[in-house]
Write an enzyme that holds these catalytic residues in place. Structure first.
Site, PDB file in Angstrom:
ATOM      1  N   CYS A   1      -6.458  -5.215  -7.302  1.00 28.10           N
ATOM      2  CA  CYS A   1      -6.236  -4.784  -5.916  1.00 28.10           C
ATOM      3  C   CYS A   1      -5.765  -5.945  -5.033  1.00 28.10           C
ATOM      4  O   CYS A   1      -5.163  -5.705  -3.985  1.00 28.10           O
ATOM      5  CB  CYS A   1      -7.487  -4.115  -5.348  1.00 28.10           C
ATOM      6  SG  CYS A   1      -8.990  -5.076  -5.493  1.00 28.10           S
ATOM      7  N   HIS A   2      -5.975  -7.185  -5.466  1.00 25.44           N
ATOM      8  CA  HIS A   2      -5.471  -8.326  -4.698  1.00 25.44           C
ATOM      9  C   HIS A   2      -3.943  -8.365  -4.686  1.00 25.44           C
ATOM     10  O   HIS A   2      -3.353  -8.985  -3.806  1.00 25.44           O
ATOM     11  CB  HIS A   2      -6.039  -9.646  -5.240  1.00 25.44           C
ATOM     12  CG  HIS A   2      -5.676  -9.933  -6.661  1.00 25.44           C
ATOM     13  ND1 HIS A   2      -6.371  -9.369  -7.731  1.00 25.44           N
ATOM     14  CD2 HIS A   2      -4.701 -10.698  -7.205  1.00 25.44           C
ATOM     15  CE1 HIS A   2      -5.832  -9.805  -8.857  1.00 25.44           C
ATOM     16  NE2 HIS A   2      -4.816 -10.606  -8.568  1.00 25.44           N
TER      17      HIS A   2
ATOM     18  N   TYR B   1       0.845  -1.195   0.000  1.00 21.72           N
ATOM     19  CA  TYR B   1       0.000   0.000   0.000  1.00 21.72           C
ATOM     20  C   TYR B   1       0.886   1.253   0.000  1.00 21.72           C
ATOM     21  O   TYR B   1       0.595   2.219  -0.700  1.00 21.72           O
ATOM     22  CB  TYR B   1      -0.918   0.010   1.230  1.00 21.72           C
ATOM     23  CG  TYR B   1      -1.920  -1.111   1.233  1.00 21.72           C
ATOM     24  CD1 TYR B   1      -3.094  -1.030   0.486  1.00 21.72           C
ATOM     25  CD2 TYR B   1      -1.712  -2.252   1.999  1.00 21.72           C
ATOM     26  CE1 TYR B   1      -4.029  -2.051   0.496  1.00 21.72           C
ATOM     27  CE2 TYR B   1      -2.642  -3.288   2.017  1.00 21.72           C
ATOM     28  CZ  TYR B   1      -3.788  -3.184   1.264  1.00 21.72           C
ATOM     29  OH  TYR B   1      -4.709  -4.208   1.269  1.00 21.72           O
TER      30      TYR B   1
ATOM     31  N   GLU C   1      -1.803 -16.824  -9.073  1.00 22.52           N
ATOM     32  CA  GLU C   1      -0.859 -16.065  -9.899  1.00 22.52           C
ATOM     33  C   GLU C   1       0.601 -16.384  -9.573  1.00 22.52           C
ATOM     34  O   GLU C   1       1.503 -15.860 -10.216  1.00 22.52           O
ATOM     35  CB  GLU C   1      -1.108 -14.569  -9.733  1.00 22.52           C
ATOM     36  CG  GLU C   1      -2.428 -14.121 -10.328  1.00 22.52           C
ATOM     37  CD  GLU C   1      -2.610 -12.610 -10.311  1.00 22.52           C
ATOM     38  OE1 GLU C   1      -1.698 -11.889  -9.839  1.00 22.52           O
ATOM     39  OE2 GLU C   1      -3.663 -12.148 -10.776  1.00 22.52           O
TER      40      GLU C   1
ATOM     41  N   ASN D   1     -12.490  -0.268  -5.000  1.00 20.25           N
ATOM     42  CA  ASN D   1     -12.161  -0.557  -6.393  1.00 20.25           C
ATOM     43  C   ASN D   1     -13.385  -1.162  -7.094  1.00 20.25           C
ATOM     44  O   ASN D   1     -13.846  -2.230  -6.703  1.00 20.25           O
ATOM     45  CB  ASN D   1     -10.984  -1.539  -6.444  1.00 20.25           C
ATOM     46  CG  ASN D   1     -10.616  -1.979  -7.840  1.00 20.25           C
ATOM     47  OD1 ASN D   1     -11.134  -1.495  -8.837  1.00 20.25           O
ATOM     48  ND2 ASN D   1      -9.702  -2.943  -7.910  1.00 20.25           N
TER      49      ASN D   1
END
Length: 173
Positions: free
Chosen positions: A136-137, A100, A164, A128
């Site tokens: 955003c993950h 962040y 991912e 979002n």
């Protein structure tokens, strides 16, 4: 007057609900859309955008897509939200994570000459309108996973990061 078309997609992280305007995708949500009043025919361009977004999300979950090329309707955002989410969308690739704080510094948003606090970026991530597509993950806390939007809980964020390859399945944050 035309109605805003919507579509749904079953995914490994739950049902996703999408809506679009002629300008682009307006939402991806884990919650069904509220019933909308209005009449008329849905806009055909928005219907095509939805079909393309559903196809791209399907490819992503099938492991065949790593980035999205669907138009987004940025007009649904405030200026600070747009700045932060455009940076996230354009600079944080599949399998990568950022904090962040990093995203706050990259956004260069200032208040009294101080960088936008990481907490404010967290609030922007929580609001979002396009989770997964604007990833955003992939934004994590300096000391762990942080939160995740959509009322889905942290397990969806964990699943996406493992999917991912950004988080080993055995690592318990």
């Amino acid at each position: 007057m035309s109605t805003r078309p919507s579509a749904s997609l079953a995914s490994p992280v739950g049902a996703l609900h999408l809506a679009a305007s002629p300008a682009g995708l307006t939402t991806v949500s884990f919650r069904p859309p509220a019933a909308s009043a209005g009449g008329g025919e849905p806009d055909s361009q928005a219907i095509e955008l939805l079909a393309d977004a559903v196809r791209q999300l399907g490819e992503y979950f099938a492991g065949k897509r790593r980035e999205f090329a669907v138009p987004l309707d940025w007009s649904v955002l405030s200026a600070p939200q747009e700045r932060v989410l455009r940076i996230l969308h354009g600079q944080v690739a599949f399998g990568d994570t950022v904090t962040y704080g990093w995203l706050a510094r990259q956004a260069g948003l200032t208040a009294d000459h101080a960088a936008l606090p990481a907490r404010a970026v967290g609030q922007i991530m929580g609001a979002n309108p396009w989770p997964i597509i604007v990833p955003c993950h992939r934004v994590v806390a300096g000391d762990g996973l942080g939160g995740y939007s959509g009322g889905t809980g942290i397990e969806v964020k964990r699943w996406l990061l493992i999917f991912e390859g950004a988080l080993p399945p055995t690592l318990d944050w």
